[in-house]
Scaffold this motif. Structure first.
Motif, mmCIF file in Angstrom:
data_model
loop_
_atom_site.group_PDB
_atom_site.id
_atom_site.type_symbol
_atom_site.label_atom_id
_atom_site.label_comp_id
_atom_site.label_asym_id
_atom_site.label_seq_id
_atom_site.Cartn_x
_atom_site.Cartn_y
_atom_site.Cartn_z
ATOM 1 N N ALA A 329 0.821 -1.211 0.000
ATOM 2 C CA ALA A 329 0.000 0.000 0.000
ATOM 3 C C ALA A 329 0.857 1.264 0.000
ATOM 4 C CB ALA A 329 -0.908 -0.001 1.229
ATOM 5 N N LEU A 330 2.068 1.150 0.512
ATOM 6 C CA LEU A 330 2.901 2.339 0.722
ATOM 7 C C LEU A 330 3.736 2.678 -0.518
ATOM 8 C CD1 LEU A 330 4.408 4.426 2.556
ATOM 9 C CD2 LEU A 330 5.825 2.528 3.353
ATOM 10 N N VAL A 331 3.681 3.972 -0.907
ATOM 11 C CA VAL A 331 4.508 4.461 -2.016
ATOM 12 C C VAL A 331 5.399 5.587 -1.471
ATOM 13 C CG1 VAL A 331 4.457 5.724 -4.214
ATOM 14 C CG2 VAL A 331 2.895 3.792 -3.842
ATOM 15 N N CYS A 332 6.697 5.509 -1.770
ATOM 16 C CA CYS A 332 7.646 6.500 -1.262
ATOM 17 C C CYS A 332 8.235 7.311 -2.408
ATOM 18 C CB CYS A 332 8.771 5.802 -0.496
ATOM 19 S SG CYS A 332 8.166 4.952 0.960
ATOM 20 N N VAL A 333 8.370 8.604 -2.163
ATOM 21 C CA VAL A 333 8.826 9.528 -3.205
ATOM 22 C C VAL A 333 10.032 10.295 -2.669
ATOM 23 C CG1 VAL A 333 8.104 11.419 -4.705
ATOM 24 C CG2 VAL A 333 6.399 9.809 -3.865
ATOM 25 N N ALA A 334 11.111 10.328 -3.434
ATOM 26 C CA ALA A 334 12.325 11.006 -2.965
ATOM 27 C C ALA A 334 12.099 12.511 -2.898
ATOM 28 C CB ALA A 334 13.489 10.677 -3.903
ATOM 29 N N SER A 335 12.624 13.096 -1.823
ATOM 30 C CA SER A 335 12.435 14.543 -1.631
ATOM 31 C C SER A 335 13.763 15.187 -1.264
ATOM 32 C CB SER A 335 11.421 14.767 -0.505
ATOM 33 O OG SER A 335 11.382 16.119 -0.128
ATOM 34 N N THR A 336 13.913 16.445 -1.626
ATOM 35 C CA THR A 336 15.123 17.175 -1.236
ATOM 36 C C THR A 336 15.052 17.546 0.250
ATOM 37 O OG1 THR A 336 14.022 19.182 -1.964
ATOM 38 C CG2 THR A 336 15.570 18.169 -3.524
ATOM 39 N N ASP A 337 13.837 17.662 0.781
ATOM 40 C CA ASP A 337 13.644 17.993 2.197
ATOM 41 C C ASP A 337 12.308 17.403 2.650
ATOM 42 O OD1 ASP A 337 13.253 19.048 4.680
ATOM 43 O OD2 ASP A 337 13.931 21.072 4.157
ATOM 44 N N PRO A 338 12.326 16.110 3.013
ATOM 45 C CA PRO A 338 11.052 15.447 3.324
ATOM 46 C C PRO A 338 10.255 16.102 4.457
ATOM 47 C CG PRO A 338 12.924 13.922 3.549
ATOM 48 C CD PRO A 338 13.480 15.214 3.073
ATOM 49 N N HIS A 339 10.959 16.625 5.471
ATOM 50 C CA HIS A 339 10.208 17.252 6.579
ATOM 51 C C HIS A 339 9.453 18.480 6.095
ATOM 52 C CE1 HIS A 339 11.819 14.550 9.508
ATOM 53 N NE2 HIS A 339 13.043 14.791 9.069
ATOM 54 N N ALA A 340 10.160 19.277 5.259
ATOM 55 C CA ALA A 340 9.507 20.483 4.724
ATOM 56 C C ALA A 340 8.332 20.089 3.825
ATOM 57 C CB ALA A 340 10.525 21.316 3.938
ATOM 58 N N LEU A 345 2.591 20.016 2.708
ATOM 59 C CA LEU A 345 1.346 19.304 2.375
ATOM 60 C C LEU A 345 0.359 19.425 3.539
ATOM 61 C CD1 LEU A 345 2.856 16.107 0.685
ATOM 62 C CD2 LEU A 345 1.638 17.967 -0.464
ATOM 63 N N GLY A 346 0.897 19.392 4.755
ATOM 64 C CA GLY A 346 0.046 19.540 5.945
ATOM 65 C C GLY A 346 -0.696 20.871 5.933
ATOM 66 N N GLU A 347 -0.007 21.921 5.436
ATOM 67 C CA GLU A 347 -0.660 23.246 5.317
ATOM 68 C C GLU A 347 -1.891 23.159 4.440
ATOM 69 O OE1 GLU A 347 0.504 26.572 6.321
ATOM 70 O OE2 GLU A 347 1.435 25.231 7.791
ATOM 71 N N GLU A 348 -1.846 22.240 3.483
ATOM 72 C CA GLU A 348 -2.993 22.068 2.563
ATOM 73 C C GLU A 348 -3.939 20.968 3.054
ATOM 74 O OE1 GLU A 348 -1.776 21.929 -1.597
ATOM 75 O OE2 GLU A 348 0.111 22.899 -1.067
ATOM 76 N N ARG A 349 -3.771 20.601 4.295
ATOM 77 C CA ARG A 349 -4.574 19.546 4.953
ATOM 78 C C ARG A 349 -4.460 18.201 4.233
ATOM 79 N NH1 ARG A 349 -6.924 21.296 9.450
ATOM 80 N NH2 ARG A 349 -7.636 19.169 9.771
ATOM 81 N N ILE A 350 -3.236 17.939 3.787
ATOM 82 C CA ILE A 350 -2.929 16.612 3.222
ATOM 83 C C ILE A 350 -1.950 15.973 4.199
ATOM 84 C CG2 ILE A 350 -1.918 15.346 1.279
ATOM 85 C CD1 ILE A 350 -2.577 17.843 -0.462
ATOM 86 N N VAL A 351 -2.357 14.858 4.828
ATOM 87 C CA VAL A 351 -1.511 14.265 5.890
ATOM 88 C C VAL A 351 -0.692 13.109 5.312
ATOM 89 C CG1 VAL A 351 -1.464 13.163 8.146
ATOM 90 C CG2 VAL A 351 -3.165 14.931 7.654
ATOM 91 N N THR A 352 0.633 13.284 5.385
ATOM 92 C CA THR A 352 1.594 12.273 4.923
ATOM 93 C C THR A 352 2.637 12.098 6.032
ATOM 94 O OG1 THR A 352 2.946 13.988 3.941
ATOM 95 C CG2 THR A 352 1.339 12.886 2.464
ATOM 96 N N SER A 353 3.688 11.353 5.747
ATOM 97 C CA SER A 353 4.796 11.242 6.705
ATOM 98 C C SER A 353 6.074 11.041 5.905
ATOM 99 C CB SER A 353 4.567 10.079 7.677
ATOM 100 O OG SER A 353 4.361 8.885 6.963
ATOM 101 N N SER A 354 7.203 10.933 6.602
ATOM 102 C CA SER A 354 8.469 10.737 5.886
ATOM 103 C C SER A 354 9.353 9.763 6.637
ATOM 104 C CB SER A 354 9.206 12.065 5.715
ATOM 105 O OG SER A 354 9.653 12.529 6.971
ATOM 106 N N ARG A 355 10.248 9.132 5.889
ATOM 107 C CA ARG A 355 11.310 8.299 6.468
ATOM 108 C C ARG A 355 12.516 8.448 5.559
ATOM 109 N NH1 ARG A 355 8.921 7.905 10.591
ATOM 110 N NH2 ARG A 355 7.998 6.088 11.534
ATOM 111 N N ASP A 356 13.676 8.498 6.155
ATOM 112 C CA ASP A 356 14.910 8.717 5.384
ATOM 113 C C ASP A 356 14.724 9.983 4.526
ATOM 114 O OD1 ASP A 356 15.714 6.338 6.553
ATOM 115 O OD2 ASP A 356 15.194 5.140 4.804
ATOM 116 N N ARG A 357 15.007 9.839 3.216
ATOM 117 C CA ARG A 357 14.874 11.003 2.319
ATOM 118 C C ARG A 357 13.561 10.951 1.544
ATOM 119 N NH1 ARG A 357 17.353 14.936 3.792
ATOM 120 N NH2 ARG A 357 17.382 15.837 1.706
#
Ligand code: PLP
Length: 389
Positions: A329-340, A345-357
């Protein structure tokens, strides 16, 4: 299945079940890999626990019966017998119980994959204090772990092979059945941490051939923290004597004896102390919801949504870290700054999370195509935080 008057029966997925999850009234929730969304069913289950406590005081007999109902529900989910399932409070407790039953003198080796959740690696390494030798299996550059990598390190000195059905870090879905076969060929046991799989992909302990399978209720089983299960293959029970134990694991808890260690003949020998009663109420409600939808139907639904998600991610030029050859079920997408990115996305009321990059997007039975489209829009407006886009 729910039946709408005058129409075909409708699987309890997508729009048919979404109304039971109030969060979708205001939020795009795609974070089931961290915590399943709260349903009205689970809320009512907690309320029933409180109401019973209020009305009757200590309802011990009923609470113990509820623990048995939870055991049976998890058994149904994974194709086990109820007497092959232990009720525990976390996957950590389940794994600790298993390793506590291992005789490491003739077989000191414990094999773990690099995709294990920290708790599995840490528990394995804790056994170094009693002579264990822990060997790690590393993934390939493409993020897969071909079972041959396990075969290279599993030998006649190996007691236990730990693997993870779906990686919490990348979403990679391992060929657990093949890893179990490799373990057995060497006379070792195989444990599958299936927390990221249970409730989202079909699991059948007989078909997989594993000796132990563990998962908790927090994620795709739609309940809350403090409840997990351990499947132990029936044929093993007699020979496994966990030294991590407690009075609920005794042959007869009502005897209240303090003179002997006398583990129950069933997988209850891996239970411990007082069961986590409130979480059991919630856990039954969550598992029943998943069972009434049907895990096959959930997996098909989520697969369809994930295909839409992956197409959209490709159009955005995003780098998908999840190996497309095998995922859950889980899909991971590489990000330059996953926390940011999670925060944006949270600002747009989209709830996700991050691990590693990586950004983690995990869809479940209650998600619909609109959720996928909202996530893709959110990523498009934060394109600078996507690696490679
Ligand atoms: C794969 C996996 N295993 C284990 C855990 C945690 O286990 P525990 O119940 O010990 O907190 C998680 C997540 O919290 C997980 O994703």
């Amino acid at each position: 299945m729910t039946t709408l008057r005058g129409s075909e029966p409708q699987a309890l997925v997508g729009a048919a079940v979404r109304g039971r999850f109030p969060i979708f009234e205001h939020t795009t929730y795609v974070n089931s890999c961290s915590q399943g969304a709260l349903s009205t069913d689970v809320r009512e289950a907690y309320e029933a626990y409180l109401a019973g406590w209020d009305e009757h005081g200590a309802e011990w007999e009923h609470w113990v019966e509820r623990a048995e109902a939870a055991r049976a529900a998890f058994a149904r989910l994974v194709g086990a017998r109820a007497d092959e399932v232990a009720v525990v409070t976390s996957v950590s407790q389940a794994v600790s119980g298993v390793v506590s039953a291992l005789d490491l003198r003739s077989r000191p080796r414990i094999v773990v994959s690099e995709f294990e959740f920290p708790t599995v690696g840490q528990i394995a390494h804790a056994q170094e204090l009693r002579g264990a030798e822990v060997v790690h299996v590393t993934p390939e550059a493409d993020g897969t772990i071909p079972p041959e990598r396990f075969a290279e390190v599993v030998d006649e000195r190996t007691a236990l092979v730990c693997c993870t059905a779906v990686s919490y870090r990348t979403g990679y879905r391992l060929d657990v059945g093949e890893v179990a076969r490799i373990a057995h060929d060497a006379g070792a046991l195989c444990l599958a941490d299936s927390y990221q799989a249970a409730g989202s992909v079909p699991l059948d302990v007989g078909g997989l051939g594993v000796d132990f399978l563990t998962a908790g209720t927090v994620k795709y089983l739609l309940a809350s923290a403090g409840l997990a299960f351990l499947y132990v293959r029936g044929g093993l029970l007699e020979e496994l004597r966990p030294t991590q134990t407690g009075w609920f694991a005794d042959e007869d808890i009502f005897e209240m004896q303090i003179a002997r260690y006398r583990p129950h003949t069933s997988a209850r020998r891996f239970d411990s102390g007082t069961p986590p009663v409130p979480n059991i109420y919630a856990g039954i409600a969550g598992i029943e919801l998943v069972l009434s939808a049907g895990v096959e139907a959930v997996a098909t639904h989520v697969r369809g949504l994930n295909e839409r998600l992956l197409t959209g991610l490709d159009e955005l030029g995003a780098t998908v870290a999840t190996p497309r050859s095998s995922y859950g079920a889980l899909v991971c997408v590489a990000s330059t700054d996953p926390h940011a990115l999670v925060a944006a996305l949270g600002e747009e009321r989209i709830v996700t999370s991050s691990r590693d990059r990586n950004l983690r997007i995990s869809l479940h039975l209650y998600n619909v195509e609109d959720d996928v489209d909202r996530v893709l829009e959110g990523l498009a407006s934060n394109r600078t935080l996507l690696a490679g886009a």
